[in-house]
Design an enzyme around this catalytic site. Sequence first.
Site, PDB file in Angstrom:
ATOM      1  CE  LYS A  87      -1.468   2.733   3.233  1.00 52.15           C
ATOM      2  NZ  LYS A  87      -1.706   3.893   3.699  1.00 52.15           N
TER       3      LYS A  87
ATOM      4  CG  ASP B 175      -7.036   3.383   2.491  1.00 48.09           C
ATOM      5  OD1 ASP B 175      -7.596   3.244   1.574  1.00 48.09           O
ATOM      6  OD2 ASP B 175      -6.830   4.781   3.072  1.00 48.09           O
TER       7      ASP B 175
END
Length: 272
Positions: A212, A231
């Site tokens: 991420k 996320d």
Amino acid sequence: MVERHISCLDLDQIAASGQCFTWQRLGEGHYGIPARGSYVEAEQRGERLVFSCGETEFEALWADYFDLSTDYEAIQAAIDPADGYLRAAARYGRGIRVLRQDLWEVLVSFLISQNNNIGRITRSVQGLCRRWGEERRAGSRTYWSFPSPAALAGASESDFAALGLGYRARYLVRLTAEVEAAGYEDWARRLRAAGSEEAMERLTGLYGVGKKVAQCVCLFGLHQVDAFPVDTHIRRVLEAHYPAGFDLERYKGYGGILQQYLFYYDLAVKSR
């Protein structure tokens, strides 16, 4: 002073979109923005924006920083008419642009963004600037530059922890040591020249950098706008509205911009 009428650019929305953490709010629609070793004040009323710099500096630096060469109206118009959620998100966050930020600033900011919120990230990043950045003046304003890898190299884990970084402090110590050992300018040059797959491989090879964070660096630090970071907010959106998956192939070349609309919209819906 430079004045422009710019569609699809809203300073308040960009400041709250979770992609930049060094802007200083000076008033309603009014921000002090340190970036790329320079500083500008930007003030907005509707689509009228005033920048506290000359025409030459604006064209050489700030037009690129705000990604003014990209047609965001065309991107919004290309959204699938049947996708009501994405269209609503794009309308709500119409003024968000993906800034062309400094790579090192983005890498550090998103390294410490893990399991964190925008308010705490902002305080930590601005604490780093005040402690290890250079104090500078722009007219009557004082601001601090973002600290270079060399400036952070002498800091300890406890120094960073004192700014609220928690377990992320050890990530930053290791990150700084790694890029300093590699020679930051050369390391950054190779990363900027890399394609998306190679960039992800290089970034996830750094201590403390997962998928991420690497995607965020690709999107916000390398301006690879196909990057689509997932996320908590985006995962919730995908589960609720795109159980069969988000069609990134349809939006090839600007999926990361749409990610920003979805992220900002979900943030606003959650806060309400």
